[in-house]
Design a protein around this motif. Sequence first.
Motif, short mmCIF file in Angstrom:
data_model
loop_
_atom_site.label_atom_id
_atom_site.label_comp_id
_atom_site.label_asym_id
_atom_site.label_seq_id
_atom_site.Cartn_x
_atom_site.Cartn_y
_atom_site.Cartn_z
N HIS A 120 -1.28 3.75 3.44
CA HIS A 120 -0.03 4.49 3.61
C HIS A 120 -0.24 6.00 3.53
CE1 HIS A 120 1.96 0.68 3.48
NE2 HIS A 120 1.71 0.47 2.21
N HIS A 121 -1.39 6.40 3.02
CA HIS A 121 -1.69 7.83 2.86
C HIS A 121 -2.95 8.25 3.61
CE1 HIS A 121 1.23 7.35 -0.38
NE2 HIS A 121 0.48 6.37 -0.84
N ASP A 122 -3.46 7.37 4.47
CA ASP A 122 -4.72 7.63 5.17
C ASP A 122 -4.53 7.31 6.65
OD1 ASP A 122 -7.31 7.41 6.35
OD2 ASP A 122 -8.19 7.01 4.37
N PRO A 123 -4.29 8.31 7.50
CA PRO A 123 -4.00 8.05 8.91
C PRO A 123 -5.09 7.28 9.64
CG PRO A 123 -3.38 10.29 8.35
CD PRO A 123 -4.12 9.75 7.16
N GLU A 124 -6.33 7.56 9.36
CA GLU A 124 -7.43 6.87 10.02
C GLU A 124 -7.42 5.38 9.69
OE1 GLU A 124 -10.57 5.86 12.29
OE2 GLU A 124 -9.71 7.88 12.27
N GLN A 125 -7.28 5.05 8.41
CA GLN A 125 -7.24 3.65 8.01
C GLN A 125 -5.99 2.96 8.54
OE1 GLN A 125 -8.11 2.41 4.06
NE2 GLN A 125 -9.74 3.91 3.74
N MET A 126 -4.86 3.64 8.51
CA MET A 126 -3.63 3.04 9.02
C MET A 126 -3.76 2.71 10.50
SD MET A 126 -0.43 2.13 8.31
CE MET A 126 0.58 3.12 7.20
N ALA A 127 -4.35 3.61 11.26
CA ALA A 127 -4.53 3.37 12.70
C ALA A 127 -5.43 2.16 12.94
CB ALA A 127 -5.11 4.61 13.38
N ARG A 128 -6.53 2.05 12.18
CA ARG A 128 -7.44 0.91 12.36
C ARG A 128 -6.77 -0.40 11.98
NH1 ARG A 128 -11.54 3.91 9.64
NH2 ARG A 128 -11.73 2.28 8.07
N LEU A 129 -6.04 -0.39 10.87
CA LEU A 129 -5.39 -1.61 10.42
C LEU A 129 -4.32 -2.07 11.42
CD1 LEU A 129 -4.85 -3.81 8.32
CD2 LEU A 129 -3.35 -2.20 7.12
N CYS A 130 -3.48 -1.16 11.87
CA CYS A 130 -2.42 -1.55 12.80
C CYS A 130 -2.97 -1.97 14.16
CB CYS A 130 -1.41 -0.41 12.95
SG CYS A 130 -0.44 -0.09 11.45
N ALA A 131 -4.05 -1.34 14.60
CA ALA A 131 -4.65 -1.72 15.88
C ALA A 131 -5.12 -3.17 15.87
CB ALA A 131 -5.82 -0.80 16.21
N ALA A 132 -5.43 -3.69 14.68
CA ALA A 132 -5.85 -5.09 14.58
C ALA A 132 -4.73 -6.05 14.98
CB ALA A 132 -6.34 -5.40 13.17
N ASN A 133 -3.48 -5.60 14.93
CA ASN A 133 -2.38 -6.45 15.39
C ASN A 133 -2.48 -6.73 16.89
OD1 ASN A 133 -1.43 -6.35 12.80
ND2 ASN A 133 0.31 -5.02 13.22
N HIS A 134 -3.12 -5.84 17.61
CA HIS A 134 -3.43 -6.06 19.03
C HIS A 134 -4.78 -6.76 19.19
CE1 HIS A 134 -4.00 -5.33 23.32
NE2 HIS A 134 -5.15 -4.72 23.04
N GLU A 135 -5.79 -6.22 18.53
CA GLU A 135 -7.16 -6.70 18.75
C GLU A 135 -7.38 -8.12 18.22
OE1 GLU A 135 -9.21 -2.24 18.43
OE2 GLU A 135 -9.07 -3.55 16.67
N LEU A 136 -6.78 -8.46 17.08
CA LEU A 136 -7.01 -9.76 16.46
C LEU A 136 -5.83 -10.72 16.59
CD1 LEU A 136 -8.86 -8.69 13.17
CD2 LEU A 136 -9.83 -9.32 15.38
N LEU A 137 -4.62 -10.18 16.72
CA LEU A 137 -3.44 -11.05 16.80
C LEU A 137 -2.87 -11.14 18.21
CD1 LEU A 137 -1.52 -10.09 13.53
CD2 LEU A 137 -3.25 -11.86 13.87
N GLY A 138 -3.19 -10.17 19.08
CA GLY A 138 -2.80 -10.28 20.47
C GLY A 138 -1.48 -9.66 20.87
#
Length: 330
Positions: A44-62
Amino acid sequence: MNSRERFLAGLKGEKPDRTPTAHVAALTTVELQTSTGCFMPAVHHDPEQMARLCAANHELLGFDGVSFIINYFGEPAALGCAMDWGNERTLPTYRSQPWSDADKAQAPADILDREPVKSYLETIRIAKKRYGGDLAVLGKVMGPFSLVQAMHGLENVMIGLLDDERKIAGLLDVAVDVLVRCANAQFEAGIEALGIGEGGAGANMLSPVLHERLLLPVHRRMAKEIAGPTIMHICGDITPRLDLLAKTGFTCFNFDWSIAPALMKKAAAGKYTIMGNISTTDLARGNTAAVEAQVRECVAAGVDIISPGCAISPACANATIRTLTEAVVL
């Protein structure tokens, strides 16, 4: 079509190669955090980590469209709410009401430089640059009624609706000032569409008469002043108020599982697109057969974008969520 093109076609009510999938309510899982090494509450306080985590909703969940802000917490936190930032299994919650005295309500000039608003704008910039060619980068803000509840206190708001409606209307105006600025900053940072989380107005919280008198003008103002497509979410069964949605000017409505897809499609009548409405209870329980059946019902009814009906528990299994995205193409 790639995911971005598919989502944008669905948002506009056009015919993509298949029905797109997306989410605007909170969606991350413990499994995704483990896979990416990006854990709440640090993200919630780290833009780089937030971007990687949310991108997994596309990359891993579709998902074709992904919100790169997990929860509707940014504006209250930036406005001074004491926060419990939660952990890998729990989402953030508010612990104080800075506008309990309504005279203290104001839209600060530096809202975009306050945390976590500043961080989530940077997250969107990262996401747009890194993933924006392939998937639809989405943002979010709270709805004005929900923000006033967080800032003024739920009990104070409900009493105010009885005793001093003008005071609540004034707080709503301040809330819109804040939210429009945050929304337009997200569009400048690169989002394709904006979710508006108005859970506080859900189910039986407002009568149709009060919604039309108090909230409809506020929602119309937001739709007019926000510089891009908007996706309104209201929790629960708001069937008695569905006719008001066509008067707001929002692009799309994200409807909850308690409203039948065919009824929602009829209510929209081509005046706005619809997005929904897979049961988050069935997702949390791992009931994949029910999830598949609901996806097929939505597709058959002509739902423009398939999504969860509301926020998903971080304890939800990735495999169950993938059932949602994979059932669209079965």
